[in-house]
Every structure is written in structure tokens, then in C-alpha cells.
Design an enzyme around this catalytic site. Sequence first.
Site, short mmCIF file in Angstrom:
data_model
loop_
_atom_site.label_atom_id
_atom_site.label_comp_id
_atom_site.label_asym_id
_atom_site.label_seq_id
_atom_site.Cartn_x
_atom_site.Cartn_y
_atom_site.Cartn_z
N GLY A 119 0.78 -1.24 0.00
CA GLY A 119 0.00 0.00 0.00
C GLY A 119 0.81 1.28 0.00
O GLY A 119 0.31 2.31 0.46
N LEU A 138 -9.74 -7.59 -13.45
CA LEU A 138 -11.19 -7.40 -13.37
C LEU A 138 -11.84 -7.76 -14.71
O LEU A 138 -11.28 -7.52 -15.76
CB LEU A 138 -11.49 -5.95 -12.99
CG LEU A 138 -10.98 -5.56 -11.60
CD1 LEU A 138 -10.88 -4.05 -11.44
CD2 LEU A 138 -11.86 -6.16 -10.51
N HIS A 185 0.74 1.29 -13.20
CA HIS A 185 1.53 0.14 -13.64
C HIS A 185 3.02 0.52 -13.59
O HIS A 185 3.39 1.59 -14.07
CB HIS A 185 1.13 -0.27 -15.07
CG HIS A 185 1.89 -1.47 -15.53
ND1 HIS A 185 1.61 -2.74 -15.07
CD2 HIS A 185 2.94 -1.59 -16.37
CE1 HIS A 185 2.46 -3.59 -15.62
NE2 HIS A 185 3.27 -2.92 -16.41
C1 GAR Z 1 3.36 -1.13 -7.37
O1 GAR Z 1 4.64 -1.12 -7.90
C2 GAR Z 1 2.31 -1.14 -8.46
O2 GAR Z 1 2.66 -0.34 -9.55
C3 GAR Z 1 2.30 -2.59 -8.85
O3 GAR Z 1 2.41 -3.28 -7.63
C4 GAR Z 1 3.09 -2.48 -6.66
C5 GAR Z 1 2.22 -2.32 -5.43
O4 GAR Z 1 2.90 -1.68 -4.39
N1 GAR Z 1 1.12 -2.91 -9.58
C6 GAR Z 1 1.09 -3.78 -10.58
O5 GAR Z 1 2.05 -4.42 -10.94
C7 GAR Z 1 -0.27 -3.93 -11.26
N2 GAR Z 1 -0.10 -4.50 -12.57
P1 GAR Z 1 2.13 -0.95 -3.21
O6 GAR Z 1 1.15 -1.95 -2.62
O7 GAR Z 1 3.21 -0.60 -2.23
O8 GAR Z 1 1.44 0.26 -3.76
#
Ligand code: GAR
Length: 204
Positions: free
Chosen positions: A16, A96, A112
Site C-alpha cells: 500500500g 477485473l 503500472h
Molecule cells: C506497485 O509497484 C504497483 O505499480 C504494482 O504493484 C506495486 C504495489 O505496491 N502494480 C502492478 O504491478 C499492477 N499491474 P504498493 O502496494 O506498495 O502500492
Amino acid sequence: MKERKVKIAVLVSGGGTNLQALLDAEKSGKLKSGKISLVVSNNENAYALTRAKNAEVPTRVITKAGFGDGFETELIKAIKGAGAELIVLAGFMSILSERFTKEFENRIINVHPALIPSFCGKGYYGLKVHEAALSYGVKVTGATVHFVNEIPDGGKIIMQKAVEVLPSDTPESLQKRVMREAEWQILPAACELVCEKILTGEKL
Ligand code: GAR
């Protein structure tokens, strides 16, 4: 008169840090046209839930294990119940369906951790994205905020920011730099932009 704000539901699965960037932006006034009104996690152990609770934002845990085929129906119910007009996917690790994305057309955004159309689509999430970027040998990567449609990472791009890849990078060090230099900057900025447009009725 109190100014109207767009209610935002943030969907999370893990640490998060992007949610934190949004909460901080709301607190500092950088995100002024929207209000984070609900945080939904599909993982009951997500630290993102603690971040939401610390900021006194209501939370819900909705898991596939708990709801099976009714997972998305429950998600939709929670989002609509909170009166949310914008859904932000902030590290939400579940694809989704078209039914869901059509229900909220131009009202779902995702961050992303690469420069779309590179290293994106099904199977590219979290650390895997940075592993792929390093193994390809790109010298520049970054992050993208885009609208979500039925194609994974295929919706219209809202904002992008480039980040340099260093020769010494590991997937973990690259992930951290992309988050710090790109994701945590452009996600709140894109969120504010979209909320402003929702408020003014401008075309998205
Ligand atoms: C982030 O780097 C986000 O961009 C990626 O997961 C991580 C979550 O970190 N999302 C994806 O890869 C979606 N395709 P966080 O929970 O610390 O925000």
C-alpha cells in the site's frame, strides 16, 4: 458552502505505498478534488489496510476465497455503497472482468510500474515487471497511470514518468526507484486530474 469532492475507492492487495502516496496527497492538499472514502483489499493481511485505518478511512476485505463467483458483485456493492465515483487500483493484483470494467467505464484508473506498452499485460505485475525490464536490458523504464478497460493494461494512458535503469540495479532496487521517482508522483497527480474533470464534466 462545502466544496464537492469526488469520492474515491482505492483497491489494494499488498503493502500500500501507492495508497499512502494518495493519503499523503489528500492531507497536503495536492489531491484536493477527491476524497478517499473506502479502501478495499482482496487480501486480509495487506499492510495497506493498516495504512487506511491509520488515516481513518473505512476498509473492507473482499476475497475470492470468501465470495467465489460473487467476488466482483460484492466489490461493486461495496464501491456503490460508499458512493464512490472513481476507483483507483493501487497495487491491486486481480484482473477485473469486462462486466466490471464496463460498469465503471472511464472511472477506473491503475498504476503500472513500467512505461506501457512495454512490460505490461497479463502476467506482468509487481516485481515481475522489473525482472523483465532488467532481463531485456532497457536503460529507461518508469510508471504509467491509465484508465482500465477489459484489456489488461490496455486502457487510455493518463500520465507517464520515465526512470533511469542503473547497471547495478536488482529488481528490488529498480522497483523502489520506480515507486519513489514515478509511481508516488504520478498516481496522486493523475488522480487529481481525473477528479477535476469529473467535477467539471470535462471529457475524460
Ligand atoms: C506497485 O509497484 C504497483 O505499480 C504494482 O504493484 C506495486 C504495489 O505496491 N502494480 C502492478 O504491478 C499492477 N499491474 P504498493 O502496494 O506498495 O502500492
